[in-house]
Design an enzyme around this catalytic site. Structure first.
Site, PDB file in Angstrom:
ATOM      1  N   ASP A  67       0.912  -1.278   0.062  1.00 46.45           N
ATOM      2  CA  ASP A  67       0.075   0.165   0.040  1.00 46.45           C
ATOM      3  C   ASP A  67       0.750   1.250  -0.071  1.00 46.45           C
ATOM      4  O   ASP A  67       2.205   1.371   0.258  1.00 46.45           O
ATOM      5  CB  ASP A  67      -0.881   0.089   1.053  1.00 46.45           C
ATOM      6  CG  ASP A  67      -0.262  -0.477   2.566  1.00 46.45           C
ATOM      7  OD1 ASP A  67       0.760  -0.565   2.603  1.00 46.45           O
ATOM      8  OD2 ASP A  67      -1.221  -0.860   3.665  1.00 46.45           O
ATOM      9  N   ASN A 136      -8.188  -3.342  14.049  1.00 46.56           N
ATOM     10  CA  ASN A 136      -9.342  -3.545  13.616  1.00 46.56           C
ATOM     11  C   ASN A 136      -9.331  -4.933  12.610  1.00 46.56           C
ATOM     12  O   ASN A 136     -10.379  -5.075  11.799  1.00 46.56           O
ATOM     13  CB  ASN A 136      -9.934  -2.311  12.863  1.00 46.56           C
ATOM     14  CG  ASN A 136      -9.218  -1.949  11.691  1.00 46.56           C
ATOM     15  OD1 ASN A 136      -8.340  -2.474  11.154  1.00 46.56           O
ATOM     16  ND2 ASN A 136      -9.721  -0.745  11.018  1.00 46.56           N
ATOM     17  N   HIS A 138      -7.527  -5.037   9.854  1.00 44.48           N
ATOM     18  CA  HIS A 138      -7.034  -4.915   8.521  1.00 44.48           C
ATOM     19  C   HIS A 138      -5.883  -5.635   8.026  1.00 44.48           C
ATOM     20  O   HIS A 138      -5.048  -5.963   8.953  1.00 44.48           O
ATOM     21  CB  HIS A 138      -7.302  -3.266   8.284  1.00 44.48           C
ATOM     22  CG  HIS A 138      -6.083  -2.503   8.484  1.00 44.48           C
ATOM     23  ND1 HIS A 138      -6.177  -1.027   9.087  1.00 44.48           N
ATOM     24  CD2 HIS A 138      -4.915  -2.948   8.938  1.00 44.48           C
ATOM     25  CE1 HIS A 138      -4.855  -0.905   9.243  1.00 44.48           C
ATOM     26  NE2 HIS A 138      -4.153  -1.690   9.496  1.00 44.48           N
ATOM     27  N   GLU A 143     -10.039  -2.169   5.086  1.00 44.28           N
ATOM     28  CA  GLU A 143     -10.548  -1.985   6.314  1.00 44.28           C
ATOM     29  C   GLU A 143     -12.109  -2.837   6.738  1.00 44.28           C
ATOM     30  O   GLU A 143     -12.428  -3.213   5.572  1.00 44.28           O
ATOM     31  CB  GLU A 143     -11.022  -0.593   6.428  1.00 44.28           C
ATOM     32  CG  GLU A 143      -9.832   0.614   6.191  1.00 44.28           C
ATOM     33  CD  GLU A 143      -9.025   0.460   7.313  1.00 44.28           C
ATOM     34  OE1 GLU A 143      -8.776  -0.292   8.211  1.00 44.28           O
ATOM     35  OE2 GLU A 143      -8.148   1.585   7.668  1.00 44.28           O
TER      36      GLU A 143
HETATM   37  C1  F6R Z   1       1.405  -1.264   6.216  1.00 45.83           C
HETATM   38  C2  F6R Z   1       0.037  -2.211   6.437  1.00 45.83           C
HETATM   39  C3  F6R Z   1      -0.823  -2.458   7.531  1.00 45.83           C
HETATM   40  C4  F6R Z   1       0.031  -2.647   8.750  1.00 45.83           C
HETATM   41  C5  F6R Z   1      -0.813  -2.631  10.105  1.00 45.83           C
HETATM   42  C6  F6R Z   1       0.015  -2.861  11.327  1.00 45.83           C
HETATM   43  O1  F6R Z   1       1.758  -1.422   4.857  1.00 45.83           O
HETATM   44  O2  F6R Z   1      -0.297  -2.723   5.443  1.00 45.83           O
HETATM   45  O3  F6R Z   1      -1.715  -3.278   7.392  1.00 45.83           O
HETATM   46  O4  F6R Z   1       0.725  -3.769   8.820  1.00 45.83           O
HETATM   47  O5  F6R Z   1      -1.554  -1.471  10.088  1.00 45.83           O
HETATM   48  O6  F6R Z   1       0.668  -1.713  11.252  1.00 45.83           O
HETATM   49  P1  F6R Z   1       1.908  -1.707  12.654  1.00 45.83           P
HETATM   50  O7  F6R Z   1       2.871  -2.715  12.308  1.00 45.83           O
HETATM   51  O8  F6R Z   1       2.543  -0.227  12.723  1.00 45.83           O
HETATM   52  O9  F6R Z   1       1.139  -1.918  13.841  1.00 45.83           O
END
Ligand code: F6R
Length: 241
Positions: A67, A136, A138, A143
């Protein structure tokens, strides 16, 4: 779904890096799907070490990140392109022309998403997809919602995700409200998936992913249907299993 529990976030990173290294040793031109976020930092640090020691070479590896924020240039301090350079690409022997993320500055976001899927397909698909998980549930920026999205698409970030990521932005007004993300379909097509979660804050999402209903309300829950998924957790993230 294979679940591995390690005592600390560092040990999760070492275990994950070992599996990534194994994928590269098995196939020197492996296509890796990569993630950003705090969870990935110990893994990327271990991969840097393995590469600098000469245990693995990234010279033929190609990568696709999950992303990117819409509106951020690749050099912006909060862009995922910059995160990847500063935490991995600048410290390993990878050919940067083979490292891809959606272009946050694309004028036509729908076309950029379509082209990104075509690039992944042209590379032969993803061999190993690394994932974190949001509070959440994701994965990527898919989401909670009413459907599992198929391909790369633009998403409006939820308040909970904006809040979780606000720590990276000095000025809240600079935080983009939308992003491009691979769809759950794109993620699911990876030949193997490696999801990492560390810290108490992820315990509920991990519980819902592993034991909850398989539903787009917890996007990660669909990974239970993938034939080759490994989840590596520290003891805090595994606390509610
Ligand atoms: C980032 C991504 C997100 C993160 C997730 C956890 O490229 O795709 O899904 O993996 O938000 O983020 P952290 O590791 O910062 O808790």
């Amino acid at each position: 779904m294979q679940i591995v529990i390690r005592p600390s976030a560092e040990a999760v990173g070492e275990a994950a890096a070992t599996l990534v290294a194994a994928a590269i040793l098995k196939k020197e031109n492996a296509v890796l799907g990569l993630a950003t976020g705090s969870t990935m930092l110990p893994t990327y640090s271990s991969l840097q070490t393995l590469c600098q020691q000469g245990s693995i070479s990234f010279s033929k590896v190609r990568t696709f990140n999950l992303d990117e924020y819409v509106g951020l240039a690749p050099d912006h301090i909060n862009s995922y392109a910059r995160f990847m350079r500063e935490n991995l690409f600048d410290y390993i022997n990878i050919d940067k022309s083979g490292t891809r993320l959606p272009n946050g500055l694309a004028g036509d976001v729908a076309k950029e998403c379509h082209d990104y899927d075509a690039l992944i397909a042209a590379a032969g698909g993803i061999d190993l997809q690394l994932l974190g998980i949001g509070h959440n549930g994701h994965i990527g920026f898919n989401e909670p919602g009413d459907a599992f999205e198929e391909g790369t698409h633009e998403v409006r970030l939820t308040e909970s995700t904006l809040e979780a990521n606000s720590r990276f932005f000095d000025n809240p007004d600079d935080q983009p409200r939308t992003a491009m993300t691979m769809g759950v379909g794109s993620i699911f097509r990876a030949r193997s998936i490696l999801l990492l979660a560390t810290g108490k804050g992820k315990a509920e999402a991990v519980r819902d992913m592993v034991h909850g209903t398989i539903s787009p309300k917890c996007q990660a829950s669909i990974l239970r249907l993938h034939p080759c998924t490994t989840i590596i957790l520290d003891t805090d993230a595994a606390a509610l299993l």
